[in-house]
Design an enzyme around this catalytic site. Structure first.
Site, PDB file in Angstrom:
ATOM      1  N   GLY A  61      -2.217   6.385   3.876  1.00 41.33           N
ATOM      2  CA  GLY A  61      -1.664   5.472   5.004  1.00 41.33           C
ATOM      3  C   GLY A  61      -1.848   3.264   4.932  1.00 41.33           C
ATOM      4  N   TRP A  63      -0.292   1.507   2.492  1.00 46.33           N
ATOM      5  CA  TRP A  63       0.742   0.811   2.005  1.00 46.33           C
ATOM      6  C   TRP A  63       2.534   1.477   2.931  1.00 46.33           C
ATOM      7  CZ3 TRP A  63       3.144   1.432  -3.097  1.00 46.33           C
ATOM      8  CH2 TRP A  63       2.249   0.131  -4.093  1.00 46.33           C
ATOM      9  N   ASP A  81       2.814  13.200   1.457  1.00 50.06           N
ATOM     10  CA  ASP A  81       1.820  13.221   0.451  1.00 50.06           C
ATOM     11  C   ASP A  81       1.280  14.808   0.716  1.00 50.06           C
ATOM     12  OD1 ASP A  81      -0.754  13.514  -0.468  1.00 50.06           O
ATOM     13  OD2 ASP A  81      -0.208  11.223  -0.428  1.00 50.06           O
ATOM     14  N   ASP A 122       2.392   4.784  -5.012  1.00 53.02           N
ATOM     15  CA  ASP A 122       0.866   4.387  -5.404  1.00 53.02           C
ATOM     16  C   ASP A 122      -0.564   5.469  -5.924  1.00 53.02           C
ATOM     17  OD1 ASP A 122      -0.897   2.311  -5.775  1.00 53.02           O
ATOM     18  OD2 ASP A 122      -1.773   2.880  -3.925  1.00 53.02           O
ATOM     19  N   LYS A 162       2.332   2.331  -8.936  1.00 54.43           N
ATOM     20  CA  LYS A 162       1.308   1.630 -10.147  1.00 54.43           C
ATOM     21  C   LYS A 162       1.398   2.507 -11.026  1.00 54.43           C
ATOM     22  CE  LYS A 162      -2.277   3.285  -8.112  1.00 54.43           C
ATOM     23  NZ  LYS A 162      -4.055   3.552  -7.597  1.00 54.43           N
TER      24      LYS A 162
END
Length: 210
Positions: A61, A63, A81, A122, A162
């Site tokens: 969490g 970000w 997620d 990410d 990313k």
């Protein structure tokens, strides 16, 4: 096994000496990754009041927490997620695999007709330590995130992801350039120097892929 033990001990020593780990603990942030995002958000002025931001692979969490902190009470932050994530104030969390239609339908129902301004990813695979295994897994996750942004991000919107530099990453960046007016590669200060990670930022999503 001794080498692995020494490697683990070295990692733990570096981890707890890391100034960003200490800062995260002191400021109540869920991960040091929040400071990578903080730099990227500020440098490229990605957030505006009232924006709708989607965070893919959001757990634990950091970000989502950083986006909510940066935007104050305005806008919406939607975190997705496959792993569960403890609740964060001001963050809407959808637990599930966004490759599944049932989860996507839930996501679309949550948003209604509200357009998405910024998609963040990410995501990274669990590392095996072998590049020949880890890099294809990373690129697969990156492809999934790009497809998600293709479908759900509004024209003119931004996509931040990313990547691990390696096989497939240059081709991926070329694909981003077909989709976005401007593509920039960043390596934030909080990113460990020996890490192969970089962040690719696509801004100005095109109406049609070139």
């Amino acid at each position: 096994m001794p080498s692995r033990s020494k490697s683990s001990q070295r990692w733990l020593k570096e981890h707890f000496a890391d100034p960003y780990v200490k800062k995260a603990q002191a400021e109540g942030m869920r991960s040091r990754a929040a400071y990578k995002l903080e730099e990227l958000l500020q440098r490229d002025r990605l957030l505006k009041p009232g924006m709708v931001v989607v965070d893919l692979g959001a757990a634990p969490g950091g970000w989502s927490q950083q986006v909510r902190k940066s935007m104050g009470d305005s806008g919406r932050v939607v975190a997705l997620d496959i792993l569960d994530m403890p609740a964060l104030a001001g963050v809407e969390f959808l637990h599930g695999d966004f490759r599944e239609q049932a989860v996507l339908s839930q996501f679309e129902a949550m948003l209604g007709d509200v357009p998405v301004d910024l998609v963040l990813s990410d995501m990274a695979p669990n590392k095996s330590g072998m590049d020949a295994v880890d890099q294809p897994r990373m690129m697969h996750l990156a492809e999934l995130a790009m497809e998600f942004a293709d479908t759900h991000l509004k024209p003119g919107g931004a996509f931040l992801i990313k990547l691990f530099q390696g096989v497939g990453s240059d081709d991926y960046i070329r694909e981003l350039r077909r989709r976005y007016e401007k593509v920039t590669i960043r390596k934030p200060a909080a990113s460990r120097k020996r890490s192969p990670e970089v962040y690719a930022l696509g801004q100005g999503k095109r109406v049609q892929i070139k």
